[in-house]
Design an enzyme around this catalytic site. Structure first.
Site, short mmCIF file in Angstrom:
data_model
loop_
_atom_site.label_atom_id
_atom_site.label_comp_id
_atom_site.label_asym_id
_atom_site.label_seq_id
_atom_site.Cartn_x
_atom_site.Cartn_y
_atom_site.Cartn_z
N CYS A 48 -18.64 6.24 4.61
CA CYS A 48 -17.75 6.76 5.76
C CYS A 48 -18.16 8.05 6.13
O CYS A 48 -18.89 8.63 5.39
CB CYS A 48 -16.30 6.64 5.09
N HIS A 49 -17.62 8.54 7.46
CA HIS A 49 -18.27 9.57 7.71
C HIS A 49 -17.91 10.91 6.83
O HIS A 49 -18.61 11.80 6.57
CB HIS A 49 -18.10 10.15 9.28
N THR A 50 -16.70 10.45 6.23
CA THR A 50 -16.14 11.72 5.39
C THR A 50 -17.14 12.04 4.17
O THR A 50 -17.43 13.11 3.76
CB THR A 50 -14.85 11.27 4.72
N HIS A 70 -16.22 6.47 -1.45
CA HIS A 70 -14.77 6.41 -1.39
C HIS A 70 -14.21 4.83 -0.80
O HIS A 70 -13.11 4.66 -0.89
CB HIS A 70 -13.84 7.29 -0.94
N GLU A 71 -15.50 4.19 -0.34
CA GLU A 71 -14.87 2.87 0.32
C GLU A 71 -15.67 1.81 -0.61
O GLU A 71 -16.79 1.75 -0.59
CB GLU A 71 -15.62 2.94 1.61
N CYS A 100 1.85 7.75 -6.53
CA CYS A 100 2.69 7.37 -7.94
C CYS A 100 3.52 6.59 -8.25
O CYS A 100 4.04 6.47 -9.18
CB CYS A 100 2.78 9.09 -8.22
N CYS A 103 7.18 10.19 -6.70
CA CYS A 103 7.73 11.37 -6.03
C CYS A 103 8.27 11.07 -4.83
O CYS A 103 8.70 10.13 -4.35
CB CYS A 103 6.45 12.14 -5.66
N CYS A 106 6.41 9.43 -2.17
CA CYS A 106 6.32 7.86 -2.41
C CYS A 106 7.58 7.13 -2.07
O CYS A 106 7.67 5.93 -1.66
CB CYS A 106 5.68 7.44 -3.74
N CYS A 114 1.40 11.43 -1.14
CA CYS A 114 1.77 11.51 -2.67
C CYS A 114 1.81 12.87 -3.20
O CYS A 114 0.70 13.50 -3.15
CB CYS A 114 1.19 10.55 -3.35
N ARG A 118 -2.52 12.85 -3.47
CA ARG A 118 -2.75 13.15 -2.17
C ARG A 118 -4.23 13.48 -2.06
O ARG A 118 -4.49 14.17 -2.98
CB ARG A 118 -1.89 13.85 -1.25
N CYS A 178 -11.05 2.45 3.09
CA CYS A 178 -10.69 3.49 3.80
C CYS A 178 -10.81 3.51 5.13
O CYS A 178 -9.96 3.31 5.78
CB CYS A 178 -11.68 4.56 3.56
N ARG A 373 -20.53 -0.23 9.96
CA ARG A 373 -20.50 0.08 8.32
C ARG A 373 -21.67 -0.60 7.72
O ARG A 373 -21.87 -1.70 8.25
CB ARG A 373 -19.00 -0.55 7.91
#
Ligand code: NAD
Ligand code: ZN
Length: 380
Positions: A48-50, A70-71, A100, A103, A106, A114, A118, A178, A373
């Site tokens: 992903c670009h992030t 993360h994907e 979670c 909280c 959530c 969250c 988060r 993601c 992707r």
């Protein structure tokens, strides 16, 4: 499946040693999952670009050495103390922002931010003990957004794992981890276009085209795609984008071009570029009185949003979202079902595939703006 709860696993991981340096496949050690943690085996991951922003570290804080990613689509290998709702063998999607379930966020219907889990892009350690679960020759390697999926095994907080239908093909649904959920949710959950409305999408990468897909599903009649890379336009036709604007083709600001095309502005806009000028244009191109703009792109850390307050007084709304406002554990299993029921097509987002050993090729493709992707196969 063999579970090694108390043992360290030795496996391959792609380590980012420094900003912009090609990743190096290393043999790392992955510690057992601690309290409320789960160790998962990654089968497929995508870029992903992030990931690229934090690897380049041009507009973000440098945290190295680090395992990005993360994907992904994964299978639970073992669970730590206190984990009751996952067990070895379960199929999961790791998510960069967690749930979670306890909280105020959530418990709120309106938030997925969250308190505990988060997104935190600067933290490179686990929440439980502020330590990393990865090491190489006794030295820690940092985590990334709680997921670090560019490793054959990784440790994730249970709140950052969506348990999904075991029949769902992980090489396809991994992209729901993601980008695709983010774009889809930005439109369906946040911008909420009405049937017959006009929607502008800034940035026609996978996230933006998923936002366009959301607009199509919501019944938008005009979907205007905005991108600086004209190569994206051909690809975007498959996603229901009806008109294209390249800001480079005009002398005036793109918000003015869009206002002229739409008799005063679009009903909704979704920004998926990460560039501040596009964020401002995406806001200023919505119609006064009712227009809503949603920011999705991850900005440079020093970026500042500048617009006249009159644009807001004139009844335009500016919003932003992480992960399309989906709650990872509660909502993502049903997004996977949308794919299983053929309401949502994922194949058209997957334009490339590389073996793990060639992960740097996925970075090259993203930097060149080629494709959407790229799936990275861990077993190859
Ligand atoms: P991508 O690189 O595939 O696509 C981005 C597109 O934007 C490219 O086609 C690029 O040409 C275009 N673009 C860049 N600057 C532009 C400008 N000024 N005007 C018009 N178009 C422009 O990236 P992606 O993986 O689709 O991710 C898109 C953005 O979404 C990134 O900023 C990423 O970090 C962000 N993101 C945010 C979340 C979230 O939860 N908020 C989640 C995932 C990704
Ligand atoms: Zn992402």
């Amino acid at each position: 499946m063999l579970s090694l709860t108390n043992q360290v696993i030795h496996c391959k991981a792609a380590v980012a040693w420094g900003a912009g340096q090609p990743l190096v496949i290393e043999q790392v050690e992955v510690a057992p999952p601690q309290k409320m943690e789960v160790r998962i085996k990654i089968l497929f991951t995508s870029l992903c670009h992030t990931d690229v922003y934090f690897w380049e570290a041009k507009g973000q804080n440098p945290v190295f050495p680090r395992i990005l990613g993360h994907e992904a689509g994964a299978v639970v290998e073992s669970v730590g103390e206190g984990v009751t709702d996952l067990q070895p063998g379960d199929h999961v999607l790791p998510i960069f922002t967690g749930e979670c379930k306890e909280c105020a966020h959530c418990k709120s219907e309106e938030s997925n931010m969250c308190d505990l889990l988060r997104i935190n892009t600067d933290r490179g350690v686990m929440i439980h003990d502020q330590k990393s679960r990865f090491s190489l020759n006794g030295k820690p390697i940092f985590h990334f957004v709680g997921t670090s999926t560019f490793s054959e095994y990784t440790v994730v907080h249970v709140g950052c794992l969506a348990k999904i239908n075991p029949l769902a093909p992980l090489d396809k649904v991994c992209i729901l981890s993601c980008g695709i959920s983010t774009g889809l949710g930005a439109t369906l959950n946040v911008a909420k276009p009405k049937k017959g409305s006009s929607v502008a999408i800034f940035g026609l990468g996978a996230v933006g085209l998923a936002a366009a897909e959301g607009a199509r599903m919501a019944g938008a009649s005009r979907i205007i795609g905005v991108d600086l890379n004209a190569n994206r336009f051909e690809l975007a036709k498959k996603f229901g984008v009806t008109e294209f604007v390249n800001p480079k083709d005009y002398k005036k600001p793109v918000q003015e071009v869009i206002a002229e095309m739409t008799n005063g502005g679009v009903d909704r806009s979704v920004e998926c570029t990460g560039h501040i000028d596009a964020m401002i244009s995406a806001f200023e191109c919505v119609h006064d009185g009712w227009g809503v703009a949603v920011l999705v792109g991850v900005p440079h850390k020093d970026a500042v949003f500048k617009t006249s307050p009159l644009n807001l007084l004139n009844e335009r709304t500016l919003k932003g979202t992480f992960f399309g406002n989906y709650k990872p554990r509660s909502d993502i299993p049903s997004v996977v079902e949308k794919y299983m029921n053929k309401e949502l097509e994922l194949e058209k987002f997957i334009t490339h595939e590389v073996p793990f050993s060639e992960i740097n090729k996925a970075f090259d493709l993203m930097l060149k703006g080629e494709g959407l992707r790229c799936i990275i196969r861990m077993d190859a």
